[in-house]
Motif scaffolding. Structure first.
Motif, PDB file in Angstrom:
ATOM      1  N   ARG A   1       5.255  -9.285   9.878  1.00  0.00           N
ATOM      2  CA  ARG A   1       4.646  -9.515   8.560  1.00  0.00           C
ATOM      3  C   ARG A   1       4.546  -8.224   7.747  1.00  0.00           C
ATOM      4  NH1 ARG A   1      -0.524 -11.109   8.192  1.00  0.00           N
ATOM      5  NH2 ARG A   1      -1.169 -10.118  10.150  1.00  0.00           N
ATOM      6  N   PHE A   2       4.301  -7.107   8.435  1.00  0.00           N
ATOM      7  CA  PHE A   2       4.121  -5.822   7.760  1.00  0.00           C
ATOM      8  C   PHE A   2       5.334  -4.930   8.023  1.00  0.00           C
ATOM      9  CE2 PHE A   2      -0.851  -5.605   7.818  1.00  0.00           C
ATOM     10  CZ  PHE A   2      -0.908  -6.861   7.237  1.00  0.00           C
ATOM     11  N   THR A   3       5.654  -4.075   7.056  1.00  0.00           N
ATOM     12  CA  THR A   3       6.735  -3.119   7.206  1.00  0.00           C
ATOM     13  C   THR A   3       6.274  -1.757   6.702  1.00  0.00           C
ATOM     14  OG1 THR A   3       8.395  -4.846   6.857  1.00  0.00           O
ATOM     15  CG2 THR A   3       9.115  -2.560   6.633  1.00  0.00           C
ATOM     16  N   ILE A   4       6.398  -0.746   7.555  1.00  0.00           N
ATOM     17  CA  ILE A   4       6.054   0.616   7.177  1.00  0.00           C
ATOM     18  C   ILE A   4       7.340   1.362   6.832  1.00  0.00           C
ATOM     19  CG2 ILE A   4       6.097   1.462   9.566  1.00  0.00           C
ATOM     20  CD1 ILE A   4       3.773   3.325   8.834  1.00  0.00           C
TER      21      ILE A   4
ATOM     22  N   ALA B   1       0.255   0.323  12.123  1.00  0.00           N
ATOM     23  CA  ALA B   1       1.670   0.673  12.186  1.00  0.00           C
ATOM     24  C   ALA B   1       1.826   2.181  12.128  1.00  0.00           C
ATOM     25  CB  ALA B   1       2.441   0.032  11.033  1.00  0.00           C
ATOM     26  N   THR B   2       2.957   2.666  12.659  1.00  0.00           N
ATOM     27  CA  THR B   2       3.257   4.083  12.589  1.00  0.00           C
ATOM     28  C   THR B   2       4.748   4.292  12.377  1.00  0.00           C
ATOM     29  OG1 THR B   2       2.985   6.235  13.682  1.00  0.00           O
ATOM     30  CG2 THR B   2       3.527   4.371  15.089  1.00  0.00           C
ATOM     31  N   ILE B   3       5.090   5.405  11.746  1.00  0.00           N
ATOM     32  CA  ILE B   3       6.478   5.759  11.520  1.00  0.00           C
ATOM     33  C   ILE B   3       6.664   7.234  11.840  1.00  0.00           C
ATOM     34  CG2 ILE B   3       6.073   6.208   9.039  1.00  0.00           C
ATOM     35  CD1 ILE B   3       8.942   5.104   8.564  1.00  0.00           C
TER      36      ILE B   3
ATOM     37  N   GLN C   1       4.237  -2.429   3.370  1.00  0.00           N
ATOM     38  CA  GLN C   1       4.467  -3.718   2.726  1.00  0.00           C
ATOM     39  C   GLN C   1       3.846  -4.800   3.595  1.00  0.00           C
ATOM     40  OE1 GLN C   1       5.951  -4.524  -0.288  1.00  0.00           O
ATOM     41  NE2 GLN C   1       5.252  -6.602   0.157  1.00  0.00           N
ATOM     42  N   MET C   2       2.918  -5.554   3.019  1.00  0.00           N
ATOM     43  CA  MET C   2       2.186  -6.551   3.781  1.00  0.00           C
ATOM     44  C   MET C   2       2.487  -7.925   3.200  1.00  0.00           C
ATOM     45  SD  MET C   2      -1.467  -4.591   4.267  1.00  0.00           S
ATOM     46  CE  MET C   2      -1.914  -4.787   2.552  1.00  0.00           C
ATOM     47  N   ASN C   3       3.105  -8.769   3.995  1.00  0.00           N
ATOM     48  CA  ASN C   3       3.456 -10.130   3.587  1.00  0.00           C
ATOM     49  C   ASN C   3       2.701 -11.142   4.432  1.00  0.00           C
ATOM     50  OD1 ASN C   3       5.350  -9.023   1.768  1.00  0.00           O
ATOM     51  ND2 ASN C   3       6.954  -9.053   3.332  1.00  0.00           N
TER      52      ASN C   3
ATOM     53  N   LEU D   1       0.841  -1.188   0.000  1.00  0.00           N
ATOM     54  CA  LEU D   1       0.000   0.000   0.000  1.00  0.00           C
ATOM     55  C   LEU D   1       0.884   1.249   0.000  1.00  0.00           C
ATOM     56  CD1 LEU D   1      -2.671  -0.970   2.691  1.00  0.00           C
ATOM     57  CD2 LEU D   1      -2.612  -1.541   0.259  1.00  0.00           C
ATOM     58  N   SER D   2       0.397   2.288  -0.673  1.00  0.00           N
ATOM     59  CA  SER D   2       1.093   3.566  -0.664  1.00  0.00           C
ATOM     60  C   SER D   2       0.139   4.677  -0.276  1.00  0.00           C
ATOM     61  CB  SER D   2       1.689   3.862  -2.045  1.00  0.00           C
ATOM     62  OG  SER D   2       2.733   2.973  -2.345  1.00  0.00           O
ATOM     63  N   CYS D   3       0.690   5.710   0.326  1.00  0.00           N
ATOM     64  CA  CYS D   3      -0.093   6.880   0.732  1.00  0.00           C
ATOM     65  C   CYS D   3       0.687   8.112   0.313  1.00  0.00           C
ATOM     66  CB  CYS D   3      -0.316   6.858   2.231  1.00  0.00           C
ATOM     67  SG  CYS D   3      -1.098   8.349   2.875  1.00  0.00           S
ATOM     68  N   ALA D   4       0.087   8.908  -0.550  1.00  0.00           N
ATOM     69  CA  ALA D   4       0.722  10.127  -1.034  1.00  0.00           C
ATOM     70  C   ALA D   4       0.116  11.335  -0.340  1.00  0.00           C
ATOM     71  CB  ALA D   4       0.556  10.234  -2.541  1.00  0.00           C
TER      72      ALA D   4
END
Length: 127
Positions: free
Chosen positions: A67-70, A49-51, A82-84, A20-23
């Protein structure tokens, strides 16, 4: 006025992956933190998730940890998820959100603490 637009949702089989992307756009975009939340039918919106924008430190819900990476791209004002190893329980509408200012808490997991929201993108995981 900040605008957030998500993309990348879709239908995937269990065990598959999606990104997923967020612009972010509008005005002089400035953010302390960006977050991903999800909402399944009949359920409350939940933290994923948060960054933190400046130092890229991250924090995840237990249900997605490992599993997920922000991640974020400063130059493009985008944040990705990124969702795996997706599971049917991951099925939901995924929203990105932005919090403008720091106010004493390092990570923000409460959706009420975020200032701007995207409209969301549907993620459906079939079994």
């Amino acid at each position: 006025q900040v605008q957030l637009v998500e993309s990348g949702g879709g239908l995937v089989q269990a065990g598959g992956s999606l990104r997923l992307s967020c612009a972010a756009s509008g005005g002089a975009f400035s953010s302390y933190a960006m977050g991903w939340f999800r909402q399944a039918p009949g359920k409350e919106r939940e933290f994923v998730a948060t960054i933190n924008w400046n130092d890229e430190s991250t924090y995840y819900a237990d249900s997605v940890k490992g599993r997920f990476t922000i991640s974020r791209d400063n130059a493009k004002n985008t944040v990705s998820l990124q969702m795996n190893s997706l599971k049917p329980d991951d099925t939901a509408v995924y929203h990105c959100a932005s919090r403008t200012f720091y106010s004493g808490q390092y990570y923000y997991t409460d959706p009420a603490k975020y200032d701007y929201w995207g409209q969301g993108t549907q993620v459906t995981v079939s079994s």
